[in-house]
Design an enzyme around this catalytic site. Structure first.
Site, mmCIF file in Angstrom:
data_model
loop_
_atom_site.group_PDB
_atom_site.id
_atom_site.type_symbol
_atom_site.label_atom_id
_atom_site.label_comp_id
_atom_site.label_asym_id
_atom_site.label_seq_id
_atom_site.Cartn_x
_atom_site.Cartn_y
_atom_site.Cartn_z
ATOM 1 N N ASP A 159 18.112 -8.174 8.101
ATOM 2 C CA ASP A 159 18.736 -8.250 6.774
ATOM 3 C C ASP A 159 17.681 -8.280 5.683
ATOM 4 O O ASP A 159 16.544 -8.675 5.910
ATOM 5 C CB ASP A 159 19.582 -9.517 6.663
ATOM 6 C CG ASP A 159 18.712 -10.769 6.650
ATOM 7 O OD1 ASP A 159 18.320 -11.227 5.552
ATOM 8 O OD2 ASP A 159 18.384 -11.285 7.741
ATOM 9 N N GLY B 78 13.702 -13.622 7.924
ATOM 10 C CA GLY B 78 14.756 -12.616 7.985
ATOM 11 C C GLY B 78 14.198 -11.281 8.424
ATOM 12 O O GLY B 78 13.209 -11.220 9.155
ATOM 13 N N GLU B 79 14.851 -10.198 8.014
ATOM 14 C CA GLU B 79 14.474 -8.825 8.349
ATOM 15 C C GLU B 79 14.757 -8.469 9.811
ATOM 16 O O GLU B 79 14.605 -7.325 10.210
ATOM 17 C CB GLU B 79 12.976 -8.544 8.073
ATOM 18 C CG GLU B 79 12.530 -8.799 6.659
ATOM 19 C CD GLU B 79 11.047 -8.538 6.459
ATOM 20 O OE1 GLU B 79 10.385 -8.030 7.402
ATOM 21 O OE2 GLU B 79 10.535 -8.818 5.365
ATOM 22 N N GLY B 80 15.123 -9.444 10.641
ATOM 23 C CA GLY B 80 15.181 -9.238 12.081
ATOM 24 C C GLY B 80 13.870 -9.579 12.748
ATOM 25 O O GLY B 80 13.670 -9.324 13.937
#
Length: 349
Positions: free
Chosen positions: A172, A319-321
């Site tokens: 995300d 975040g970001e994975g």
């Protein structure tokens, strides 16, 4: 493919295959259960893929991007323009998720499902609308917009499955998105907002208290009380206090489960998406793998509600994975264990 179509296709993993792999794992040259989570993961992969010989040939992380009207309330340490700048960074391969994914052999797919920025070259343009409304003043989006964003995630999952991907990590990007994620987690789990509100991108304690009050106000204004299930559906809650990228991840989760793909859950935003996906369709639960435990308190609450145990604790909150893709090597280790270790029968026992 619509949301209704995909829900009808989500079934439980194959218990027969899981039992067969459990038996094989128990006969490897080690005490039963001594490799802990690695054993549990490969058994679940067998059930998900419906084979005694699961593989992980292709894997991806999908980074859903969106902006949030609630940043007007000062809930983030960064301005909303950073969402667009980070999409550019993803496209150039310069973010943490790009660096980690290159090492893990995972494809990075970046999707603009709801940013205010111009969609960067190299980013998939699936914009439902340019950011949500301020959830502290009313609904973040309409139910129809939430469903449209969910169906973006479903389409991507279906495409990945057709291309042979077997696992997807939830990523995300969206300045301010720990605020809607915390609101969703509070709504689903019933935990107090005070308990769940963290510092997000690094706000100080004073701003954290402001953020807490804003979440409380948003839940109240949008009619999300303790007994919301008596009058609302999970998609209504998502629309009122969620985000477009969170909705995209909900769809990705549902679509992956319907297509027999493992879903690697990242931090608090992915955790909130997993909660809503589960509330929509509890049958997704066996497909979810908790990668790590975030520093955000709402993430712990989400995992506890889902009864998922994170494999890693690295004090991450990016975040970001970025945490989810770090689980890929452990999944591959579990497959190597199954395929390469000797059994007691091989030793003549």
């Amino acid at each position: 493919m619509t949301l209704a179509d995909i829900l009808s296709r989500i079934v439980q993993p194959d218990e027969k295959m899981m039992g067969a792999v459990q038996k094989k794992v128990d006969n490897l040259t080690k005490p039963p259960g001594s490799l802990g989570v690695l054993e549990e993961m490969v058994i679940r992969l067998a059930g998900i893929q419906r084979t005694e010989a699961p593989t992980l040939r292709k894997k991806a992380v999908v980074v859903m991007c969106g902006d949030h009207g609630v940043v007007e309330e000062g809930v983030s340490a960064f301005p909303p323009e950073v969402t667009g700048l980070m999409m550019d960074n993803f496209a150039r391969g310069g973010a943490a998720i790009n660096v980690f994914s290159r090492r893990m052999g995972a494809e990075v797919i970046v999707v603009d499902v709801g940013s205010k920025a111009k969609t960067s070259p190299g980013v998939r343009a699936e914009k439902v609308r340019a950011g949500t409304n301020n959830m502290a003043q009313g609904a973040a989006m309409s139910r129809e917009e939430a469903v449209a964003a969910i169906e973006v995630g479903i389409r991507i999952a279906v495409e990945l499955a057709r291309e042979g991907y077997q696992a997807v990590a939830l990523g995300d990007m969206g300045i301010g998105n720990t605020t809607p994620s915390t609101a969703l987690t509070a709504a689903v789990t019933g935990r107090s907002v005070t308990e769940l509100t963290g510092k997000g991108t690094g706000i100080d304690e004073e701003k954290r208290k402001v953020k807490e009050a804003i979440i409380e106000r948003a839940l109240h204004i949008n009619g999300i009380e303790k007994n919301w299930r008596a009058k609302l559906e999970p998609i209504d809650v998502l629309a009122r206090v969620g985000g477009l990228e969170i909705a995209g991840l909900v769809g990705l989760t549902l679509g992956a489960a319907a297509n027999r793909m493992a879903v690697l859950v990242d931090g608090v935003i992915a955790g909130a998406a997993a909660l809503i996906a589960y509330e929509i369709c509890p049958a997704v639960l066996p497909y979810l793998f908790a990668s790590h435990l975030s520093e955000e308190p709402a993430h712990r609450a989400a995992l506890e509600y889902l009864e998922l145990t994170p494999a890693l604790y690295l004090r991450m909150r990016l975040g970001e994975g970025s945490g989810a893709v770090l689980l890929f090597p452990l999944l591959e280790a579990s497959l190597a264990m199954l395929n390469e270790m000797a059994t007691f029968a091989d030793l003549g026992l």
